[in-house]
Design an enzyme around this catalytic site. Structure first.
Site, short mmCIF file in Angstrom:
data_model
loop_
_atom_site.label_atom_id
_atom_site.label_comp_id
_atom_site.label_asym_id
_atom_site.label_seq_id
_atom_site.Cartn_x
_atom_site.Cartn_y
_atom_site.Cartn_z
N TYR A 158 -25.26 -7.85 -39.53
CA TYR A 158 -24.16 -7.09 -38.94
C TYR A 158 -23.81 -7.65 -37.56
CZ TYR A 158 -21.45 -2.99 -37.49
OH TYR A 158 -20.44 -2.14 -37.06
N LYS A 162 -20.22 -9.28 -36.39
CA LYS A 162 -19.39 -8.69 -35.35
C LYS A 162 -19.21 -9.62 -34.16
CE LYS A 162 -18.33 -4.88 -37.48
NZ LYS A 162 -16.94 -4.59 -37.89
#
Length: 253
Positions: A158, A162
């Site tokens: 993640y 991002k």
């Protein structure tokens, strides 16, 4: 007319079924935009986000697309880019998360998160950004994260995705700003959604997070509304390549 007025605009919001995406779609509709909502499990009719949009007096179209399926996302982009009514605003919000210590973070989880959160985002924005640049107008908003700046804990895929979104926002702005297209991102702080349920259910983690937020509370999805409308509007015409934190002051701590 207010610079924040979106009357007559068409906005595509991905991940629109619930949480932050639903709040973003509702905010854009209340500012005057018609909405195309996209989500993997979005109901064809009668969804909560559809009710939000129609209650604001705007039209809503539901499209079901799984962002883990690159071919499906490519088809979505071709569909939207080929329509008679052009897309004025793209909110690239769809995302997923998998939590596991790095040494136990599987290839499958890594591949899924990068596909949904980064690769599919690019596939869709490539299709619509090309049309926007040719029209010399358009607004593109990504959903970044505090983990576009920080490393997080037990979410390596993640975090990588991002950080990638923050970089992609800058890269696309460099190319498309000269063609009248604004590309920016919003970085939500710790928002009370399904994605953060595990953190809120952990008393120690929840307490440590709250201690660092100057605002003294978890954010709500509606806290993203103003930033979304702003970046989608003419008020943000000279803003390119930025990631706007909406975090209760977390990054300033």
């Amino acid at each position: 007319m207010s610079a924040f007025d979106l009357t007559g605009k068409l906005a595509v919001v991905t991940g629109a079924r619930r949480g932050i995406g639903r709040a973003m779609a509702r905010a854009l509709a209340e500012a005057g935009a018609d909405i195309i909502g996209v989500s993997a499990n979005l109901e064809e009719s009668g969804s909560e986000v559809e009710k939000d949009v129609t209650a604001a007096g705007r039209t809503f179209e539901a499209i079901r697309t799984d962002f883990a399926d690159r071919a499906a996302v490519r088809a979505l982009g071709e569909n939207l880019a080929g329509r008679d009514r052009p897309v004025d605003i793209l909110v690239n919000n769809a995302g997923t998360i998998r939590r596991a210590p790095a040494a136990e973070h599987s290839d499958a989880d890594w591949d899924l998160v990068l596909q949904v959160n980064l690769t599919s985002q690019f596939v869709l924005v490539r299709a619509l950004g090309k049309v926007m640049a040719a029209r010399r107008q358009g607004k593109i908003i990504f959903t970044a994260s505090l983990l576009s700046y920080q490393g997080g804990i037990t979410v390596p895929g993640y975090t990588a995705s991002k950080h990638g979104i923050a970089g992609l926002t800058k890269a696309l702005a460099n190319e498309w700003a000269p063609h009248g297209v604004n590309v920016n991102a919003i970085a939500p702080g710790y928002i009370a959604t399904d994605n953060t349920q595990a953190l809120r259910d952990d008393p120690a983690r929840s307490a440590s997070i709250l201690e660092r937020i100057p605002a003294g509370r978890w954010g709500s999805a509606d806290d993203l509304a103003g930033a979304t409308v702003f970046l989608a509007s003419d008020a943000a015409t000279y803003i390119h390549g930025t990631t706007l934190p909406v975090d209760g002051g977390w990054l300033g701590r």
